[in-house]
Design a protein around this motif. Structure first.
Motif, PDB file in Angstrom:
ATOM      1  N   ILE A 167      -5.222  13.877   4.686  1.00 30.45           N
ATOM      2  CA  ILE A 167      -5.453  12.632   3.968  1.00 30.45           C
ATOM      3  C   ILE A 167      -4.287  11.706   4.263  1.00 30.45           C
ATOM      4  O   ILE A 167      -3.133  12.080   4.080  1.00 30.45           O
ATOM      5  CB  ILE A 167      -5.581  12.874   2.457  1.00 30.45           C
ATOM      6  N   CYS A 189       0.730  13.991  -0.975  1.00 33.39           N
ATOM      7  CA  CYS A 189      -0.134  12.862  -0.622  1.00 33.39           C
ATOM      8  C   CYS A 189      -1.602  13.238  -0.757  1.00 33.39           C
ATOM      9  O   CYS A 189      -2.480  12.391  -0.722  1.00 33.39           O
ATOM     10  CB  CYS A 189       0.171  12.415   0.807  1.00 33.39           C
ATOM     11  N   ASP A 237      -5.182  14.763  -2.457  1.00 33.76           N
ATOM     12  CA  ASP A 237      -5.897  14.399  -3.686  1.00 33.76           C
ATOM     13  C   ASP A 237      -5.748  15.507  -4.704  1.00 33.76           C
ATOM     14  O   ASP A 237      -5.804  16.683  -4.335  1.00 33.76           O
ATOM     15  CB  ASP A 237      -7.379  14.167  -3.390  1.00 33.76           C
ATOM     16  N   CYS A 259       0.830  -1.206   0.000  1.00 32.79           N
ATOM     17  CA  CYS A 259       0.000   0.000   0.000  1.00 32.79           C
ATOM     18  C   CYS A 259       0.863   1.254   0.000  1.00 32.79           C
ATOM     19  O   CYS A 259       1.951   1.275   0.561  1.00 32.79           O
ATOM     20  CB  CYS A 259      -0.881   0.025   1.250  1.00 32.79           C
ATOM     21  N   ASN A 283      -4.803   2.200  -2.814  1.00 36.24           N
ATOM     22  CA  ASN A 283      -5.179   3.385  -2.045  1.00 36.24           C
ATOM     23  C   ASN A 283      -4.567   4.656  -2.633  1.00 36.24           C
ATOM     24  O   ASN A 283      -4.504   5.679  -1.980  1.00 36.24           O
ATOM     25  CB  ASN A 283      -4.805   3.227  -0.573  1.00 36.24           C
ATOM     26  N   CYS A 318      -5.265  -2.137   2.275  1.00 36.49           N
ATOM     27  CA  CYS A 318      -4.841  -0.738   2.148  1.00 36.49           C
ATOM     28  C   CYS A 318      -5.971   0.156   2.627  1.00 36.49           C
ATOM     29  O   CYS A 318      -7.138  -0.202   2.547  1.00 36.49           O
ATOM     30  CB  CYS A 318      -4.528  -0.404   0.693  1.00 36.49           C
ATOM     31  N   LYS A 326      -7.360   4.372   2.786  1.00 35.52           N
ATOM     32  CA  LYS A 326      -7.288   5.800   2.508  1.00 35.52           C
ATOM     33  C   LYS A 326      -8.280   6.464   3.448  1.00 35.52           C
ATOM     34  O   LYS A 326      -9.446   6.081   3.496  1.00 35.52           O
ATOM     35  CB  LYS A 326      -7.658   6.115   1.070  1.00 35.52           C
ATOM     36  N   ARG A 370      -2.747   7.640   3.857  1.00 34.37           N
ATOM     37  CA  ARG A 370      -2.799   6.375   3.121  1.00 34.37           C
ATOM     38  C   ARG A 370      -1.849   5.410   3.813  1.00 34.37           C
ATOM     39  O   ARG A 370      -0.782   5.813   4.250  1.00 34.37           O
ATOM     40  CB  ARG A 370      -2.367   6.584   1.671  1.00 34.37           C
ATOM     41  N   LYS A 373      -9.686  10.258   5.162  1.00 31.20           N
ATOM     42  CA  LYS A 373      -9.743  11.722   5.216  1.00 31.20           C
ATOM     43  C   LYS A 373     -10.289  12.081   6.588  1.00 31.20           C
ATOM     44  O   LYS A 373     -11.344  11.593   6.986  1.00 31.20           O
ATOM     45  CB  LYS A 373     -10.665  12.284   4.142  1.00 31.20           C
TER      46      LYS A 373
END
Length: 148
Positions: free
Chosen positions: A87, A36, A38, A25, A126, A74, A76, A89, A78
């Motif tokens: 965020i 990292c 989005d 991951c 992820n 994995c 993700k 991961r 927020k």
């Protein structure tokens, strides 16, 4: 021609199927590394060396005590930390019989509020939104129709 029609689905399955090895991951957090955030585009970033795929099973004994009934996945997530969106991961652990993509319940403090959390179980899932399974689902029947 019939042989070719049989080969196409087998090749597609082999291409899109993943083995049962340890899942790897992406591991990062936007409060420590703004890249990292989005959209997470590792392959398009000139700073791709800042990211790594972590072998989730490598730290399993430390991270999760119930290994006989769990699998690595994995994650993700927020969350809002002191009002700022972060965020993250990384790896997580789920029960083997949990087929949902929701995160295992985690305790949060008053300063942290989770707004989104999702799990997946294949390498690098992820990161950016992957459409490989969708492509496989579309191409397999299409391949059968074309090479009928």
């Amino acid at each position: 021609m019939a042989r070719f029609a049989l080969i196409v689905p087998v090749v597609l399955f082999a291409f899109f199927a993943h083995d049962a090895d340890a899942v790897r991951c992406w591991t990062c957090s936007s409060d420590l590394n703004p890249l990292c955030n989005d959209p997470f585009l590792v392959s398009q970033s000139e700073n791709s060396y800042l990211f790594r795929l972590e072998n989730c099973d490598a730290t399993s004994a430390v991270s999760y005590p119930y290994l006989t009934s769990s699998i690595s996945a994995c994650k993700k997530q927020k969350k809002f930390v002191h009002g700022a969106l972060v965020i993250s991961r990384g790896c997580t652990w789920k029960r083997k019989d949990d087929y949902t993509n929701t995160c295992p319940s985690t305790s949060t403090s008053a300063n942290e509020v989770t707004s989104f959390c999702e799990t997946c179980d294949y390498d690098g899932c992820n990161g950016a939104a992957a459409i490989s399974k969708t492509i496989a689902l579309v191409l397999a029947p299409l391949g059968l129709l074309l090479f009928k």
